[in-house]
Every structure is written in structure tokens, then in C-alpha cells.
Design a protein around this motif. Structure first.
Motif, PDB file in Angstrom:
ATOM      1  N   VAL A 124      -2.078   4.557   1.060  1.00  0.00           N
ATOM      2  CA  VAL A 124      -2.634   4.967  -0.231  1.00  0.00           C
ATOM      3  C   VAL A 124      -4.035   5.471   0.065  1.00  0.00           C
TER       4      VAL A 124
ATOM      5  N   LEU B 222       0.863  -1.178   0.000  1.00  0.00           N
ATOM      6  CA  LEU B 222       0.000   0.000   0.000  1.00  0.00           C
ATOM      7  C   LEU B 222       0.896   1.224   0.000  1.00  0.00           C
TER       8      LEU B 222
ATOM      9  N   GLY C 249      -6.123   2.357   1.649  1.00  0.00           N
ATOM     10  CA  GLY C 249      -5.871   1.974   3.031  1.00  0.00           C
ATOM     11  C   GLY C 249      -4.458   2.299   3.452  1.00  0.00           C
ATOM     12  N   ASN C 250      -4.043   1.721   4.575  1.00  0.00           N
ATOM     13  CA  ASN C 250      -2.706   1.993   5.088  1.00  0.00           C
ATOM     14  C   ASN C 250      -2.224   0.802   5.884  1.00  0.00           C
ATOM     15  N   GLY C 251      -0.904   0.748   6.111  1.00  0.00           N
ATOM     16  CA  GLY C 251      -0.351  -0.356   6.885  1.00  0.00           C
ATOM     17  C   GLY C 251       0.827   0.105   7.712  1.00  0.00           C
ATOM     18  N   GLU C 252       1.114  -0.634   8.777  1.00  0.00           N
ATOM     19  CA  GLU C 252       2.330  -0.346   9.524  1.00  0.00           C
ATOM     20  C   GLU C 252       2.842  -1.602  10.198  1.00  0.00           C
TER      21      GLU C 252
END
Lengths: 369, 369
Positions: A297, A276, A301-304
Motif C-alpha cells: 500500500v 497491507l 508500506g509493504n510486506g512479503e
């Protein structure tokens, strides 16, 4: 020209030489492979005027021969014909100086030659300014640098890999001006005259593709070309015109912060989080003993992901980097842990293996404001 | 919706369902995979309106779950996210009915859903008109026929693979009007009503790619679609409109000449000789007990190879054929020797395995005058 040869002996060398066959159609002769049968054996040569490869098949590896002679055969056809030949002794017979009859017990083919007089005569002599390298080491050097060359012709000199040798020290560097990889190797013998030459990235990778692990390679330096010699193979490449940038001054020597992190952990986290990401951007935040890789994005969505690290002081920092460049750098480091050296979010990032001071990776951060 | 699931269980089914995700961007919802968590388990569905795949993950394979619910997630992202997830239990949590939070111990990602109400409701019910097939047999049928479908949309009906069933006999045929492959299989049980349906070539190959060797497949026939059911998977495809040509009358029953030849010998010879061929043409000459494969490219050269054969009479013959069609036919025959049945240079060529009467290959010769 008449000789009989085992399929595998011929195919092995043809596969190598075929890498220098020109795929452009500008000069028809360069689409050919030259066969020279002389008292010393069978010599195969191909060149695209950028690289030249010559392979020697010694008399010991030729089943029988009658008349010496030469012909240039279309590279694309002769390689495929030999590749698909029955696994038997293959007979080559020159007919009217124009074509060869290639035959095995039940199979035969006539293949027309390309005008011999059109074939360039390329000098492949040795000289005194050379170094000797083990094949594994050279392959490793190429792996660890050539990925970083520029793919843009805007500045041709950085589309190559730079080899700098003084005395016993070989320093190999590639950069595309956003990232840089440099490797230092100590040679067995000193070189006569220092060299600073840049080999086109494509050419050095073609060389890599034909190296065996056991070869010992002699590398001869000329004004405008380099000749590699190993295992009955001569590989010659032009070098790029111009001065390679002085990259050593780009690499900082003092750092605000050094962190130690597991290579695999960081690689996997970047690989996941980059799914992403916009324009290859991912953010790395260092806070306490945690490194966080994150990315967003909008719309999707998003990630970590969090990873434990060790630090040399209490400074916290964050920066944005091109994930492709970061994973490229991590892929070629062989240590279990890496050290990342930092000087603030807009300063070059240096990455080294925990136990390897000879390979240095530099990435420029992406400025987000 | 809240559930925890093992990575491999989810990934296995996602990989299957993802094959039906639309790659065209016409209807945004079709780029998604629908997740339905209900009392029976987790149901994953994707459709591109051409094929629909639904996979069921039973409660036994779900680590824990709290609330039922549904969401449509972008297929391209969810598959890659799960593929790259750490190999741990993965938690899915629906947030505000709008997005999911996907997390493992150190990793988390928020992924926005696609409007659930836009997702088509596709019926996947069974009916009474079905047959049962072993997976290996069905894969074999698809392998031995689907390569021969037409790739041109000029006559859409022959871009599909035809399945004709009466009582216990299944006859599967594909043709592009230059060559034909037909396979007959005896079923374990009779079908209720005879069927004659044509499945798009691409769709039947997608089905093949998700079959395991152990599955038992139920194949339900409807007026305008077929439903395959196996191993917690439902695979539904539309069928092509129109009448499939009556191909059985194209296959001659009497022959002037039958020859027996080793499959591998012929395949290898054709493979070699075709290197020097124009427009895929190679010539096959039968004279005495020798078959000669030959071909010429003016300007480049020519080749020929001889193979010993057995014949049923003294007739000699020669014909020209598309080597690609001939090697395609030879690749899917499983016998050591083949029989080629001939009726003159301009008549259809029939090829069968020496011991297999259920698979028939037909090639039309290329007329050279």
C-alpha cells in the motif's frame, strides 16, 4: 385448541420454524407462525413465500391435549415468550378463536392471533423424483459451495447454488463470475429424472442452519420448488428461474505448472500479507521452489512472505489475485496440502486438495496491466 | 532503533495501548502508537487527547537490542501486523528514521512511520494525592456504577462517574437523572486532600477493560486529570468540568414499606413480562405477600407473573417502572435476596442487596396519570 407441552420440545421446533417467518412487513400473516393441533400432533408452519418450514411435534411429545384447533401467532413474540418461559410444562388454551392464553404455574400471558383466513395454504407434498443424502454430507456440500454465490442481483441465476443430478452423480456449483466452487458427490441411489436446479443462496444457508449431524435427508425435486424432509421437518424452497451457466467448460484440463504447498502455511501468509493490500490485491510469485506472497500500500508500506513448495517442472510464474477469494477457497479445503494448477498469469487458477478430486476451486487472476 | 522481542510480550502491551489510539481522523499523529526504545526498555504510548495509555516492556522481556530510538507507527496497522505475525521472535529495525522493517524468519514487512515531531508530549508524572485500590474492587465499583451514566450530552457532567473521597471513604456515583447507582468503599489508607471528580463514562470503562484481577492500582488525583498506575501501565484520563449534583439528598432515609424478594425470581419475571411492554413500562403491584409484575401492549396482548415476597407491614402499593432500568439495577446486585424500599407510587424506589449496605440503587417511577 388446548394442549400442555414441555418447554424444550416446543422451543426446539419453534426455533427452526421461526427461520421462515417473514421479516418484511408486506403481508401481516407471514409474520406469524401457524399452530395446528390435530389428531396427529402439533404442526407449526411459517413461510415468507420464499421458503416454507413445517415442523411436527408428535403426540408422544405432547403432555396432554383436549381440543384440536388452529391459530396464527405473531412469530417474533411467540418465539421470545417461549424462550423466556420458566422451564416447566406450558399450557396453551385457545380463547374465542382470537387469542391464546399461555401459562405456567406463576406466569401467564394472553397473545392475540393473526387472522387465520389470511394465512397462505402451501402444499408440501412429496413426489417420486428424490434423492437421499446424509446430513453431514449435505452440510459439507453447502459449506464448500455457497460462499461463492454472487451477491449482486445483476444476474439473478448466479445468486444461487446449482444442483445437477444425473443417475447417481450430484454436482453442486456456485460462482460469482470471478471465482467458482464445485463439488461432486456419488449418491447411494440413482434419481428417476435428471435435474438441474438452482437454489437461492440465502435459502440453502437457512437449510444448513437447521440440519443436525444425524439426519437423513430426502430431497424431492419439482418444477419450481424443492422439498427437503428430515427428522419431522419439512423445508421447502423456490428455485431460481433461468438456465445456470455451463461452468464445466470454464475449468481447464491441461496445465503448464502444478505446485504443491501446505494449506496452513499459504493461508497464514495470505492472511498476514493482506493487511497491507489495496483493493484486495496480493501478488503470488513462484520462482524455483519458493512461493512469495507480497503486497504494497503506497504511503503505508509493504510486506512479503516466502513459503517452500514442490513443483512438477521448472516454469516460474507470477499472478495477482483477490486475497479474499483465495482465503475463502482455502478455508473450505480439508487436505493438509493443496495443489495449485496454473496456465500463465492471466489464466484461471485451479486449486484442489492434494487427496480430494471431488472439490474444485477456480479463481480468475486480477489483470494488473 | 533495533530490537528483537517475543510476539506475545509485545502483543499483550500493544492490545492495551491501542485502546487509546484515536479513531477520529482530526490529528494524524493521534492515529499512531509511539515506540520509544531507551535504556530502561521499550515504551509504547497512545493518546486521543482524552485518555493516554503508556505501557512499559522491561529489558528483561526484550530478547536483544542495539540502538535506542523512537518512531510513531500507524496504530491500526501495527496492532494487526503483530497480531497476525508468526509466533516467533520479531525483529524491529528503524530505517532512515522513516520506517521500520518488521521481520520473522520467512516474513517481513516495511511500515512507514508518522511524523515524530507531530506527536504530543503528554506528562504522566505522579503526585502525592493518591489512593491504592485492589483491581477486583475497582472493577466491581465500575461495573456497579458506570451503567447508570447519562448518554445524553445535554448535561455533560452526568455523562461521567463521580468519585468522592474524604479520609478513608470512597463514594462512587453515576446517574442519568432517572436512576442512580452509588457504591461506598472503605480504603486502606486515607487520602491527603479530599477529592470530588467526575471521570467520563467511556474512559472509566476503557480502564476497566484493561485491568487484570491481580493488579494493585494507584490512583493519582490532579486538578484536571487522574492517573492510574498498575502493572507497568500508566492510564491517564481527563476529568469533566463542573460540579457533580449532590445526589445524597435524593436518597430517602425513611420508607413506608420494605419488601424482600428473591433477586433471580424478580429478574426472570421482569425479563419475561417485558416482552410485551410499551415504552419500557412494566407495572409492579404489591398486595398481601404477592408481588405481581404485569404489562400490556394493546393489539398484541398482555402478561403477568406472581412472586412471593416478605413485607415489613400491611401496606399495599403499585407503581410503574422502566424495565430496562430495573434489570440493569438487579444485574449488578450480588445478593440472593434484595430489599425494595418504597414510599408511594410516585416516590423514588430504593433497591439494595439483603446483606449489602454499600451499594444503593435508586429508580424513579414512571408517572402514568
Amino acid at each position: 385448541m388446548y394442549f400442555i407441552i414441555k418447554k424444550d420440545k416446543l422451543l426446539e421446533k419453534l426455533n427452526i420454524v421461526a427461520k421462515a417467518v417473514s421479516t418484511k412487513n408486506l403481508i401481516p400473516a407471514l409474520a406469524g407462525i401457524k399452530f395446528d393441533l390435530n389428531d396427529n400432533g402439533l404442526f407449526l408452519t411459517a413461510t415468507d413465500n420464499d421458503i416454507t418450514i413445517k415442523a411436527i411435534i408428535n403426540n408422544d411429545d405432547i403432555v396432554s391435549k383436549k381440543n384440536n384447533g388452529s391459530i396464527v401467532l405473531p412469530g417474533r413474540y411467540i418465539l421470545e415468550i417461549i424462550r423466556k418461559c420458566p422451564d416447566e410444562d406450558i399450557t396453551f388454551e385457545l380463547i374465542d378463536n382470537l387469542k391464546v392464553l399461555i401459562s405456567t404455574s406463576n406466569y401467564k400471558t394472553n397473545l392475540n392471533g393473526i387472522e387465520l383466513s389470511d394465512y397462505p395454504n402451501i402444499e408440501l407434498d412429496e413426489n417420486d423424483n428424490f434423492v437421499v443424502l446424509n446430513s453431514k454430507i449435505l452440510k459439507n456440500i453447502i459449506n464448500q459451495t455457497s460462499f461463492a454465490v454472487s451477491l449482486s442481483e445483476a444476474r439473478p441465476i448466479i445468486t444461487g447454488v446449482n444442483f445437477k443430478i444425473e443417475d447417481k452423480i450430484l454436482e453442486v456449483t456456485a460462482t460469482d463470475s470471478h471465482r467458482l466452487s464445485t463439488k461432486t458427490v456419488e449418491l447411494i441411489q440413482s434419481i428417476q429424472k435428471p435435474v438441474n436446479v438452482t437454489i437461492p443462496g440465502r435459502n440453502i444457508n437457512e437449510l444448513k442452519s437447521i440440519l443436525n449431524d444425524e439426519d437423513e435427508i430426502k430431497m424431492f425435486f419439482f418444477e419450481n420448488k424443492i422439498l427437503f424432509k428430515f427428522n419431522e421437518i419439512l423445508f421447502q424452497t423456490r428455485i431460481l428461474n433461468g438456465n445456470y451457466p455451463n461452468t464445466s467448460k470454464l475449468i481447464p484440463v491441461e496445465f503448464e505448472l502444478a505446485i504443491k504447498v501446505g494449506l496452513r502455511n499459504l493461508y497464514d501468509a495470505v492472511d498476514r500479507i493482506s493487511l497491507l493490500s489495496n483493493d484486495y490485491k496480493i501478488k503470488i510469485s513462484i520462482s524455483g521452489n519458493i512461493l512469495t506472497v507480497s503486497s504494497t500500500v503506497i504511503e503505508v508500506g509493504n510486506g512479503e512472505e516466502k513459503i517452500n513448495i514442490e513443483k512438477n517442472n521448472d516454469i516460474n510464474l507470477e499472478f495477482t489475485v483477490n486475497f479474499k477469494f483465495l482465503t475463502d477457497a482455502l478455508k473450505i479445503i480439508e487436505d493438509e496440502n493443496i495443489i495449485i494448477y496454473l496456465n500463465g498469469e492471466d489464466k484461471p487458477i485451479i486449486i484442489k486438495g492434494e487427496n480430494d478430486n471431488r472439490l474444485t476451486e477456480l479463481l480468475l487472476p486480477i489483470l494488473t496491466n
